[in-house]
Design a protein around this motif. Sequence first.
Motif, mmCIF file in Angstrom:
data_model
loop_
_atom_site.group_PDB
_atom_site.id
_atom_site.type_symbol
_atom_site.label_atom_id
_atom_site.label_comp_id
_atom_site.label_asym_id
_atom_site.label_seq_id
_atom_site.Cartn_x
_atom_site.Cartn_y
_atom_site.Cartn_z
ATOM 1 N N THR A 245 -6.122 -5.893 -4.485
ATOM 2 C CA THR A 245 -5.040 -6.545 -5.214
ATOM 3 C C THR A 245 -4.171 -7.420 -4.316
ATOM 4 O O THR A 245 -3.760 -8.506 -4.717
ATOM 5 N N GLU B 137 -1.124 -6.972 6.723
ATOM 6 C CA GLU B 137 -2.340 -6.166 6.562
ATOM 7 C C GLU B 137 -2.589 -5.364 7.856
ATOM 8 O O GLU B 137 -2.614 -5.935 8.945
ATOM 9 N N ALA B 138 -2.799 -4.059 7.676
ATOM 10 C CA ALA B 138 -2.958 -3.190 8.846
ATOM 11 C C ALA B 138 -4.272 -3.421 9.587
ATOM 12 O O ALA B 138 -4.359 -3.208 10.795
ATOM 13 N N TRP C 205 -9.926 3.575 6.945
ATOM 14 C CA TRP C 205 -8.955 4.660 7.038
ATOM 15 C C TRP C 205 -9.702 5.956 6.778
ATOM 16 O O TRP C 205 -10.597 5.997 5.935
ATOM 17 N N GLY D 263 -8.553 -3.769 6.225
ATOM 18 C CA GLY D 263 -8.779 -5.151 6.639
ATOM 19 C C GLY D 263 -8.720 -6.055 5.426
ATOM 20 O O GLY D 263 -8.741 -5.569 4.282
ATOM 21 N N ALA E 83 2.642 -1.855 8.218
ATOM 22 C CA ALA E 83 3.958 -1.707 7.583
ATOM 23 C C ALA E 83 4.372 -0.247 7.675
ATOM 24 O O ALA E 83 3.564 0.653 7.416
ATOM 25 N N ALA F 162 -4.206 0.661 -6.742
ATOM 26 C CA ALA F 162 -4.791 1.776 -7.496
ATOM 27 C C ALA F 162 -3.810 2.939 -7.660
ATOM 28 O O ALA F 162 -4.039 3.822 -8.491
ATOM 29 N N ASP G 148 -14.407 0.264 -13.055
ATOM 30 C CA ASP G 148 -14.953 -0.704 -12.095
ATOM 31 C C ASP G 148 -13.780 -1.401 -11.413
ATOM 32 O O ASP G 148 -12.615 -1.144 -11.738
ATOM 33 N N GLY G 149 -14.091 -2.285 -10.457
ATOM 34 C CA GLY G 149 -13.045 -2.932 -9.675
ATOM 35 C C GLY G 149 -12.095 -3.775 -10.521
ATOM 36 O O GLY G 149 -10.990 -4.091 -10.088
HETATM 37 C C1 LIG Z 1 -16.988 2.756 0.043
HETATM 38 C C2 LIG Z 1 -16.226 2.491 -1.224
HETATM 39 C C3 LIG Z 1 -16.913 2.166 -2.382
HETATM 40 C C4 LIG Z 1 -16.226 1.925 -3.570
HETATM 41 N N1 LIG Z 1 -16.926 1.614 -4.696
HETATM 42 C C5 LIG Z 1 -16.268 1.334 -5.828
HETATM 43 C C6 LIG Z 1 -16.969 0.939 -7.008
HETATM 44 O O1 LIG Z 1 -18.176 0.867 -7.007
HETATM 45 N N2 LIG Z 1 -16.245 0.664 -8.138
HETATM 46 C C7 LIG Z 1 -14.876 0.741 -8.129
HETATM 47 O O2 LIG Z 1 -14.249 0.465 -9.145
HETATM 48 N N3 LIG Z 1 -14.201 1.119 -7.041
HETATM 49 C C8 LIG Z 1 -14.853 1.409 -5.893
HETATM 50 N N4 LIG Z 1 -14.158 1.785 -4.789
HETATM 51 C C9 LIG Z 1 -12.720 1.886 -4.886
HETATM 52 C C10 LIG Z 1 -12.103 0.501 -4.901
HETATM 53 O O3 LIG Z 1 -12.534 -0.211 -3.753
HETATM 54 C C11 LIG Z 1 -10.621 0.685 -4.912
HETATM 55 O O4 LIG Z 1 -10.266 1.233 -6.182
HETATM 56 C C12 LIG Z 1 -9.875 -0.627 -4.743
HETATM 57 O O5 LIG Z 1 -10.285 -1.285 -3.553
HETATM 58 C C13 LIG Z 1 -8.423 -0.302 -4.628
HETATM 59 O O6 LIG Z 1 -7.750 -1.506 -4.384
HETATM 60 P P1 LIG Z 1 -6.301 -1.456 -3.768
HETATM 61 O O7 LIG Z 1 -5.771 -2.848 -3.759
HETATM 62 O O8 LIG Z 1 -5.539 -0.384 -4.444
HETATM 63 O O9 LIG Z 1 -6.485 -0.934 -2.271
HETATM 64 P P2 LIG Z 1 -7.460 -1.393 -1.123
HETATM 65 O O10 LIG Z 1 -8.523 -2.314 -1.589
HETATM 66 O O11 LIG Z 1 -7.831 -0.135 -0.417
HETATM 67 O O12 LIG Z 1 -6.493 -2.251 -0.172
HETATM 68 C C14 LIG Z 1 -5.398 -1.714 0.511
HETATM 69 C C15 LIG Z 1 -5.184 -2.546 1.761
HETATM 70 O O13 LIG Z 1 -3.910 -2.212 2.308
HETATM 71 C C16 LIG Z 1 -4.013 -2.057 3.704
HETATM 72 N N5 LIG Z 1 -2.963 -1.135 4.157
HETATM 73 C C17 LIG Z 1 -2.896 0.192 3.951
HETATM 74 N N6 LIG Z 1 -1.781 0.697 4.511
HETATM 75 C C18 LIG Z 1 -1.136 -0.346 5.082
HETATM 76 C C19 LIG Z 1 0.075 -0.463 5.823
HETATM 77 N N7 LIG Z 1 0.857 0.594 6.077
HETATM 78 N N8 LIG Z 1 0.433 -1.681 6.287
HETATM 79 C C20 LIG Z 1 -0.341 -2.785 6.019
HETATM 80 N N9 LIG Z 1 -1.498 -2.724 5.326
HETATM 81 C C21 LIG Z 1 -1.883 -1.513 4.858
HETATM 82 C C22 LIG Z 1 -5.422 -1.499 3.901
HETATM 83 O O14 LIG Z 1 -5.885 -1.723 5.221
HETATM 84 C C23 LIG Z 1 -6.222 -2.250 2.835
HETATM 85 O O15 LIG Z 1 -6.768 -3.453 3.332
HETATM 86 C C24 LIG Z 1 -14.823 2.031 -3.597
HETATM 87 C C25 LIG Z 1 -14.123 2.364 -2.427
HETATM 88 C C26 LIG Z 1 -14.803 2.599 -1.249
HETATM 89 C C27 LIG Z 1 -14.025 2.975 -0.011
#
Ligand SMILES: Cc1cc2nc3c(=O)[nH]c(=O)nc-3n(C[C@H](O)[C@H](O)[C@H](O)COP(=O)(O)OP(=O)(O)OC[C@H]3O[C@@H](n4cnc5c(N)ncnc54)[C@H](O)[C@@H]3O)c2cc1C
Length: 337
Positions: free
Chosen positions: A12, A34-35, A48, A70, A98, A310, A319-320
């Motif tokens: 996101t 971004e960490a 992580w 990343g 952060a 999330a 899904d994503g």
């Molecule tokens: C191996 C794997 C397979 C997956 N397969 C699926 C799938 O098939 N279908 C599906 O729906 N979902 C899947 N998921 C889950 C899906 O990827 C997540 O639901 C989605 O990426 C969540 O998005 P997000 O933006 O919440 O967090 P993320 O995409 O995890 O992004 C968070 C970001 O914030 C950064 N961050 C964290 N803490 C800090 C901080 N303190 N300071 C700065 N930056 C920070 C992190 O490094 C990361 O880049 C999978 C996850 C993994 C790990």
Amino acid sequence: MFDFVVVGGGATGYGLALRLAADADAAAQVALIEAGPLWSRRRPRPAWRWPTVAQPGLNGRAVALVAGKGLGGAAAWGGAAEPPPAPGTLTVLTDALAVRVLLQGRRATGVEFHRAGLVQQLQASRAIVLCAGALPSPLLLMRSGIGPHAELVAGNVATRHDLPGVGQGLQVPVHVAVPLRRAALALHRPAASVHLALEQPASRGRLRLEGKDPYQPPRLDPDLLSERDDLEALLHQARLALEGLGAQGLRAARPWAGPLSDLALERLLRERAEPGPGVAGGCRQGDGPLAVVDAQLAVQGIAGLYVADASVLTQLPADGQAVAALVGPLAQRLLSG
Ligand SMILES: Cc1cc2nc3c(=O)[nH]c(=O)nc-3n(C[C@H](O)[C@H](O)[C@H](O)COP(=O)(O)OP(=O)(O)OC[C@H]3O[C@@H](n4cnc5c(N)ncnc54)[C@H](O)[C@@H]3O)c2cc1C
């Protein structure tokens, strides 16, 4: 001074930062913290690893949850395409952790982060959006003094806003791989194990601060298989798989000899269950006493602070798209606000 500061460049965060920066009318100055590193094809992908406390539902084993780190976040880890380059009005700070949101009274004004050994701050005049993922976002709120009062006190953090739902309601998928007996597979080519999966478990867990130190892992208790319904669902899947093996003439490949009682099968499932990828919850969207963000993703009781990842979902996404779908409406609201 930026208009917007986005924390986390994952599924996101990067999309939101691009949307905010790309709006020519708004001409907003946007910073992304971004960490992890920039997106790359390098393997293994940075990740992580979040250790849990001992899980009674897994026969007392402690396990670990994994998430992507990343630009691109977990999606990049899963093999998604390279994200588009950042425009001129987006400042991307990678390898920047952060550590807390800066508050003036009940208004969020900036973010403190660690980069290259230095403690730095960025100020935002319009909004700060946490997109750090389902475990880091509630953790960041708590380290900023926003969360359940008793837990903040226990974690030695001064309470700025008592919000009981922060860190609550974590939902983690459960996967079980049951290896088959190889000798019996010599004449066939089925998988070497039977995979069972609970993608929508009923069990919910929680996250607590262990202290102020941003490098100290939290006390993470996903409470896997704590709800009887989850175990029953896995038992049902296991029985179906066993029947399937029998029907294919693979009875001998079953990982145990002879009949297995429900109790023994339950013990085996609890012994082999692991957390699957993905976590939801921790900053629940909605109303009621445990809601953390409102329908517009604004943190309850704090002006200028939003969560869009999330952690706001009450259920794991199918899904994503469910996570990515948070971006459009929020970008629109922020740009028009
Ligand atoms: C191996 C794997 C397979 C997956 N397969 C699926 C799938 O098939 N279908 C599906 O729906 N979902 C899947 N998921 C889950 C899906 O990827 C997540 O639901 C989605 O990426 C969540 O998005 P997000 O933006 O919440 O967090 P993320 O995409 O995890 O992004 C968070 C970001 O914030 C950064 N961050 C964290 N803490 C800090 C901080 N303190 N300071 C700065 N930056 C920070 C992190 O490094 C990361 O880049 C999978 C996850 C993994 C790990």
